[in-house]
Design a protein around this motif. Structure first.
Motif, short mmCIF file in Angstrom:
data_model
loop_
_atom_site.label_atom_id
_atom_site.label_comp_id
_atom_site.label_asym_id
_atom_site.label_seq_id
_atom_site.Cartn_x
_atom_site.Cartn_y
_atom_site.Cartn_z
N ILE A 136 -14.07 6.58 -0.12
CA ILE A 136 -12.75 7.00 0.33
C ILE A 136 -12.07 5.87 1.10
CG2 ILE A 136 -11.52 8.54 1.92
CD1 ILE A 136 -13.57 10.73 1.15
N ARG A 137 -12.80 5.22 2.00
CA ARG A 137 -12.24 4.12 2.79
C ARG A 137 -11.77 2.98 1.89
NH1 ARG A 137 -12.80 -0.58 4.68
NH2 ARG A 137 -14.77 -1.00 3.65
N GLN A 138 -12.62 2.58 0.94
CA GLN A 138 -12.25 1.49 0.04
C GLN A 138 -11.04 1.84 -0.83
OE1 GLN A 138 -15.63 0.29 -2.28
NE2 GLN A 138 -16.68 -0.63 -0.53
N CYS A 139 -10.99 3.08 -1.28
CA CYS A 139 -9.88 3.52 -2.11
C CYS A 139 -8.57 3.48 -1.33
CB CYS A 139 -10.15 4.93 -2.64
SG CYS A 139 -8.91 5.53 -3.78
N ILE A 140 -8.60 3.97 -0.09
CA ILE A 140 -7.39 3.95 0.74
C ILE A 140 -6.97 2.51 1.04
CG2 ILE A 140 -6.47 4.52 3.02
CD1 ILE A 140 -8.19 7.09 2.92
N CYS A 141 -7.91 1.66 1.40
CA CYS A 141 -7.59 0.26 1.70
C CYS A 141 -7.00 -0.46 0.48
CB CYS A 141 -8.84 -0.49 2.16
SG CYS A 141 -9.39 -0.04 3.82
N ARG A 142 -7.53 -0.18 -0.67
CA ARG A 142 -7.12 -0.88 -1.88
C ARG A 142 -5.80 -0.37 -2.44
NH1 ARG A 142 -11.75 -0.62 -5.68
NH2 ARG A 142 -12.69 -2.03 -4.19
N PHE A 143 -5.55 0.94 -2.35
CA PHE A 143 -4.42 1.52 -3.07
C PHE A 143 -3.34 2.15 -2.19
CE2 PHE A 143 -7.91 1.45 -6.11
CZ PHE A 143 -7.31 0.69 -7.11
N GLU A 144 -3.42 1.99 -0.88
CA GLU A 144 -2.34 2.45 0.00
C GLU A 144 -1.99 1.30 0.95
OE1 GLU A 144 0.55 3.43 1.21
OE2 GLU A 144 -0.05 5.27 0.19
N PRO A 145 -1.08 0.42 0.52
CA PRO A 145 -0.76 -0.78 1.31
C PRO A 145 0.00 -0.50 2.60
CG PRO A 145 0.67 -0.61 -0.60
CD PRO A 145 -0.34 0.49 -0.73
N ARG A 146 0.51 0.70 2.79
CA ARG A 146 1.26 1.02 4.01
C ARG A 146 0.33 1.32 5.18
NH1 ARG A 146 4.94 5.54 1.32
NH2 ARG A 146 2.89 6.00 0.42
N ILE A 147 -0.98 1.37 4.92
CA ILE A 147 -1.96 1.60 5.97
C ILE A 147 -2.61 0.26 6.32
CG2 ILE A 147 -4.20 2.64 6.47
CD1 ILE A 147 -3.33 5.09 4.96
N ALA A 148 -2.64 -0.06 7.61
CA ALA A 148 -3.18 -1.35 8.06
C ALA A 148 -4.69 -1.31 8.25
CB ALA A 148 -2.49 -1.77 9.35
N HIS A 149 -5.21 -0.24 8.82
CA HIS A 149 -6.64 -0.15 9.12
C HIS A 149 -7.05 1.30 8.93
CE1 HIS A 149 -10.48 -0.92 11.03
NE2 HIS A 149 -10.27 0.13 11.80
N VAL A 150 -8.24 1.53 8.38
CA VAL A 150 -8.67 2.91 8.14
C VAL A 150 -10.16 3.07 8.45
CG1 VAL A 150 -9.16 2.56 5.67
CG2 VAL A 150 -8.61 4.83 6.49
N ASP A 151 -10.50 4.20 9.06
CA ASP A 151 -11.89 4.59 9.30
C ASP A 151 -12.09 5.98 8.71
OD1 ASP A 151 -12.83 2.36 10.84
OD2 ASP A 151 -11.66 3.13 12.52
N VAL A 152 -13.22 6.19 8.07
CA VAL A 152 -13.55 7.49 7.49
C VAL A 152 -14.92 7.90 8.00
CG1 VAL A 152 -13.90 8.81 5.35
CG2 VAL A 152 -12.24 6.94 5.40
N MET A 153 -14.98 9.12 8.54
CA MET A 153 -16.26 9.63 9.08
C MET A 153 -16.51 11.02 8.52
SD MET A 153 -16.01 8.46 13.11
CE MET A 153 -15.46 10.06 13.52
N ASP A 154 -17.78 11.35 8.37
CA ASP A 154 -18.17 12.69 7.97
C ASP A 154 -17.88 13.64 9.12
OD1 ASP A 154 -19.49 14.95 6.96
OD2 ASP A 154 -21.41 14.26 7.74
#
Length: 143
Positions: free
Chosen positions: A83-101
């Motif tokens: 999920i983190r990699q997908c968001i980083c790769r395909f949503e350029p309007r987000i600068a930094h992302v963390d995903v936790m269970d």
């Protein structure tokens, strides 16, 4: 139809929102809220695509739950990273992302993830947090 060069590059809207002309100009705070809603709509589409289903971007999407269970015990870790990699790769309007269970111990079969992302619009930066849950049809839903 207006030319692509006439659109603002710093727009808060996704390409499809701009094509449909669904973005009236308002205050910076309202623009940031509009941006966040647009990002959530885009993530709903991107996260529910499976790799290999898009010919122009074969890596678009998140691995299927069944694929994540193969070859390891850390299913949640694999899906969080996907999920983190997908968001980083395909949503350029987000600068930094963390995903936790964020699944509950009372219902271990319910998959839930907490996403924290930094969204920047001109001089404004906001940290947005939202939950993603996998429904009965193995689709990711923003909560």
């Amino acid at each position: 139809m207006p030319s692509l060069s006439a659109w603002e590059r710093g727009s808060t809207a996704s390409l499809f929102d701009r094509i449909r002309r669904e973005t009236p100009r308002t205050s910076p705070e309202t623009e940031l809220e509009t941006l966040i809603l647009s990002i959530k709509r885009q993530l709903d589409n991107v996260l529910n695509t499976r790799p290999g289903n898009c010919r122009s971007a074969p890596e678009l999407g998140v691995i299927d739950f069944n694929d994540a269970t193969q070859g390891g015990a850390d299913i949640y870790g694999k899906i969080c990273e996907a999920i983190r990699q997908c968001i980083c790769r395909f949503e350029p309007r987000i600068a930094h992302v963390d995903v936790m269970d964020s699944g509950s111990l009372s219902n271990p079969l319910e998959m839930s993830f907490l996403v924290t992302a930094h969204v920047k619009l001109d001089d404004l930066e906001q940290v947005m947090s939202f939950n993603i849950q996998m429904d009965n049809h193995r689709h990711y839903r923003m909560v």
